[in-house]
Design a protein around this motif. Structure first.
Motif, PDB file in Angstrom:
ATOM      1  N   ASP A 187       0.827  -1.208   0.000  1.00 45.51           N
ATOM      2  CA  ASP A 187       0.000   0.000   0.000  1.00 45.51           C
ATOM      3  C   ASP A 187       0.860   1.256   0.000  1.00 45.51           C
ATOM      4  N   SER A 188       2.112   1.135   0.470  1.00 46.90           N
ATOM      5  CA  SER A 188       2.985   2.308   0.615  1.00 46.90           C
ATOM      6  C   SER A 188       4.106   2.380  -0.408  1.00 46.90           C
ATOM      7  N   VAL A 189       4.426   1.266  -1.057  1.00 47.06           N
ATOM      8  CA  VAL A 189       5.613   1.212  -1.918  1.00 47.06           C
ATOM      9  C   VAL A 189       5.245   0.830  -3.348  1.00 47.06           C
ATOM     10  N   LYS A 190       5.747   1.629  -4.281  1.00 43.43           N
ATOM     11  CA  LYS A 190       5.545   1.371  -5.704  1.00 43.43           C
ATOM     12  C   LYS A 190       6.910   1.170  -6.355  1.00 43.43           C
ATOM     13  N   GLU A 191       7.024   0.201  -7.250  1.00 45.42           N
ATOM     14  CA  GLU A 191       8.282   0.006  -7.969  1.00 45.42           C
ATOM     15  C   GLU A 191       8.167   0.565  -9.378  1.00 45.42           C
ATOM     16  N   VAL A 192       9.258   1.173  -9.841  1.00 43.05           N
ATOM     17  CA  VAL A 192       9.334   1.766 -11.173  1.00 43.05           C
ATOM     18  C   VAL A 192      10.547   1.159 -11.868  1.00 43.05           C
ATOM     19  N   TYR A 193      10.349   0.613 -13.042  1.00 44.04           N
ATOM     20  CA  TYR A 193      11.440  -0.072 -13.740  1.00 44.04           C
ATOM     21  C   TYR A 193      11.163  -0.086 -15.234  1.00 44.04           C
ATOM     22  N   THR A 194      12.106  -0.605 -16.004  1.00 43.04           N
ATOM     23  CA  THR A 194      11.926  -0.725 -17.443  1.00 43.04           C
ATOM     24  C   THR A 194      11.990  -2.196 -17.843  1.00 43.04           C
ATOM     25  N   VAL A 195      11.242  -2.542 -18.870  1.00 41.84           N
ATOM     26  CA  VAL A 195      11.220  -3.903 -19.405  1.00 41.84           C
ATOM     27  C   VAL A 195      11.499  -3.838 -20.904  1.00 41.84           C
ATOM     28  N   LEU A 196      11.872  -4.975 -21.466  1.00 41.59           N
ATOM     29  CA  LEU A 196      12.098  -5.046 -22.902  1.00 41.59           C
ATOM     30  C   LEU A 196      10.774  -4.867 -23.650  1.00 41.59           C
ATOM     31  N   LYS A 197      10.802  -4.076 -24.703  1.00 43.84           N
ATOM     32  CA  LYS A 197       9.595  -3.932 -25.508  1.00 43.84           C
ATOM     33  C   LYS A 197       9.233  -5.245 -26.189  1.00 43.84           C
ATOM     34  N   SER A 198      10.254  -6.069 -26.422  1.00 47.03           N
ATOM     35  CA  SER A 198      10.025  -7.356 -27.077  1.00 47.03           C
ATOM     36  C   SER A 198       9.487  -8.414 -26.116  1.00 47.03           C
ATOM     37  N   ASN A 199       9.638  -8.163 -24.792  1.00 43.77           N
ATOM     38  CA  ASN A 199       9.135  -9.105 -23.782  1.00 43.77           C
ATOM     39  C   ASN A 199       8.900  -8.331 -22.495  1.00 43.77           C
ATOM     40  N   LYS A 200       7.652  -8.026 -22.204  1.00 45.29           N
ATOM     41  CA  LYS A 200       7.310  -7.174 -21.063  1.00 45.29           C
ATOM     42  C   LYS A 200       7.590  -7.831 -19.720  1.00 45.29           C
ATOM     43  N   TYR A 201       7.960  -9.122 -19.710  1.00 41.77           N
ATOM     44  CA  TYR A 201       8.254  -9.810 -18.453  1.00 41.77           C
ATOM     45  C   TYR A 201       9.755  -9.798 -18.119  1.00 41.77           C
ATOM     46  N   ILE A 202      10.565  -9.225 -18.994  1.00 45.57           N
ATOM     47  CA  ILE A 202      12.009  -9.186 -18.782  1.00 45.57           C
ATOM     48  C   ILE A 202      12.426  -7.779 -18.352  1.00 45.57           C
TER      49      ILE A 202
ATOM     50  N   GLY B 189      18.725   0.121  -8.035  1.00 51.98           N
ATOM     51  CA  GLY B 189      19.675  -0.782  -8.665  1.00 51.98           C
ATOM     52  C   GLY B 189      19.374  -0.941 -10.133  1.00 51.98           C
ATOM     53  N   ALA B 190      19.847  -2.051 -10.726  1.00 53.29           N
ATOM     54  CA  ALA B 190      19.651  -2.275 -12.158  1.00 53.29           C
ATOM     55  C   ALA B 190      19.490  -3.761 -12.454  1.00 53.29           C
ATOM     56  N   PHE B 191      18.798  -4.030 -13.554  1.00 50.00           N
ATOM     57  CA  PHE B 191      18.621  -5.393 -14.060  1.00 50.00           C
ATOM     58  C   PHE B 191      19.323  -5.539 -15.400  1.00 50.00           C
ATOM     59  N   ASN B 192      19.821  -6.726 -15.657  1.00 53.25           N
ATOM     60  CA  ASN B 192      20.337  -7.091 -16.969  1.00 53.25           C
ATOM     61  C   ASN B 192      19.700  -8.414 -17.361  1.00 53.25           C
ATOM     62  N   ASN B 193      18.797  -8.344 -18.335  1.00 49.55           N
ATOM     63  CA  ASN B 193      18.081  -9.539 -18.794  1.00 49.55           C
ATOM     64  C   ASN B 193      17.365 -10.235 -17.635  1.00 49.55           C
ATOM     65  N   ASP B 194      16.673  -9.433 -16.813  1.00 44.94           N
ATOM     66  CA  ASP B 194      15.850  -9.899 -15.693  1.00 44.94           C
ATOM     67  C   ASP B 194      16.669 -10.416 -14.508  1.00 44.94           C
ATOM     68  N   VAL B 195      17.955 -10.145 -14.493  1.00 50.41           N
ATOM     69  CA  VAL B 195      18.824 -10.547 -13.385  1.00 50.41           C
ATOM     70  C   VAL B 195      19.378  -9.289 -12.722  1.00 50.41           C
ATOM     71  N   LYS B 196      19.270  -9.218 -11.392  1.00 45.64           N
ATOM     72  CA  LYS B 196      19.823  -8.080 -10.672  1.00 45.64           C
ATOM     73  C   LYS B 196      21.337  -8.048 -10.847  1.00 45.64           C
ATOM     74  N   THR B 197      21.878  -6.879 -11.119  1.00 47.82           N
ATOM     75  CA  THR B 197      23.295  -6.781 -11.404  1.00 47.82           C
ATOM     76  C   THR B 197      23.913  -5.555 -10.744  1.00 47.82           C
ATOM     77  N   GLY B 198      25.209  -5.642 -10.468  1.00 49.08           N
ATOM     78  CA  GLY B 198      25.927  -4.500  -9.909  1.00 49.08           C
ATOM     79  C   GLY B 198      25.553  -4.194  -8.474  1.00 49.08           C
ATOM     80  N   ILE B 199      25.836  -2.965  -8.072  1.00 46.39           N
ATOM     81  CA  ILE B 199      25.612  -2.535  -6.698  1.00 46.39           C
ATOM     82  C   ILE B 199      24.191  -2.001  -6.533  1.00 46.39           C
ATOM     83  N   TRP B 200      23.495  -2.543  -5.537  1.00 45.63           N
ATOM     84  CA  TRP B 200      22.166  -2.070  -5.160  1.00 45.63           C
ATOM     85  C   TRP B 200      22.248  -1.424  -3.788  1.00 45.63           C
ATOM     86  N   ARG B 201      21.436  -0.388  -3.594  1.00 46.36           N
ATOM     87  CA  ARG B 201      21.359   0.289  -2.299  1.00 46.36           C
ATOM     88  C   ARG B 201      19.928   0.228  -1.791  1.00 46.36           C
ATOM     89  N   PHE B 202      19.811  -0.084  -0.510  1.00 45.81           N
ATOM     90  CA  PHE B 202      18.497  -0.255   0.104  1.00 45.81           C
ATOM     91  C   PHE B 202      18.359   0.692   1.297  1.00 45.81           C
TER      92      PHE B 202
END
Length: 233
Positions: A33-48, A66-79
């Motif tokens: 109810d309090s948290v929304k996620e904003v991200y980008t997906v492939l136009k060729s596959n909206k689940y990636i 953080g960031a995703f690469n082909n639906d896999v979390k990658t690099g440094i994430w901060r929480f």
């Protein structure tokens, strides 16, 4: 002539790189109810998921970046927590926590290891990748009030989530306790969560040896009948 060849090679490389960059589109999803996620997906596959990711509390405070690469979390994430304080830094490439915020008296989490501990022992708590706010949202959001108590006064009932983490760092059980003035109920939740990563922890340790540990999470009941952390102070 050599310069011309080098120029042609550079141009071909730039074209190939541009073709390799797949087009993405922006998506939003409500985690709680309090948290929304904003991200980008492939136009060729909206689940990636591909590219930058943010989870945002109340539309203004990032609690995960953080960031995703082909639906896999990658690099440094901060929480972060709901007040914007850094809770954890985690490198998904090396699978290491580089920063974990110290516990305070205001924490909504408590830890209990059913073992004898003396003053010379060195004890570490279990750690969930994602920190002590974002990392625990799945265990709160998956709960829904049973139908027979959907009409309770949310402000007069206390909810706690209890997780048992095994010495192997796996979620062993998952319970929700609902308590009121003259009411107490324990609801056993399914430990086979939708995402495998939500079943994995860095286990608690006693003198360097992994041990089982219970985590108790203080929560509030939302208008939708799910759970969330108490309002930020």
């Amino acid at each position: 002539m050599l310069k011309n060849y080098l120029l042609i090679i550079a141009c071909l490389f730039a074209v190939a790189k541009a073709k390799g960059q797949q087009e993405t589109s922006k998506k939003t999803n409500r985690l709680t109810d309090s948290v929304k996620e904003v991200y980008t997906v492939l136009k060729s596959n909206k689940y990636i998921k591909q590219g930058q990711y943010q989870a945002i509390y109340q539309g203004e405070i990032p609690v995960a970046v953080g960031a995703f690469n082909n639906d896999v979390k990658t690099g440094i994430w901060r929480f972060f927590d709901a007040a914007g304080r850094l809770m954890q830094t985690y490198n998904y490439d090396t699978h290491k926590v580089s920063y974990e915020a110290p516990e305070t008296a205001a924490s909504n989490l408590r830890y209990f290891a059913d073992i004898d501990i003396d003053s010379t022992d060195v004890v570490t708590k279990p750690i969930k990748v994602g920190g002590r706010y974002y990392g625990y949202l799945p265990y709160l959001q998956l709960f829904t009030l049973p139908r027979d108590i959907t009409d309770i006064d949310r402000f007069r009932y206390i909810a706690t989530v209890e997780l048992l983490i095994s010495p192997l760092g796996r979620l062993a059980y998952y319970k929700v306790n609902i308590t009121g003035a003259d009411y107490q109920r324990t609801i056993n939740m399914n430990v086979h969560l939708p995402n495998e990563e939500d079943m994995i922890f860095i286990p608690a340790k006693l003198n360097g040896e992994p041990v089982a540990c219970r985590i108790i999470i203080r929560a509030r009941i939302t208008d939708r009948g799910h759970l969330d952390f108490p309002w930020k102070k």
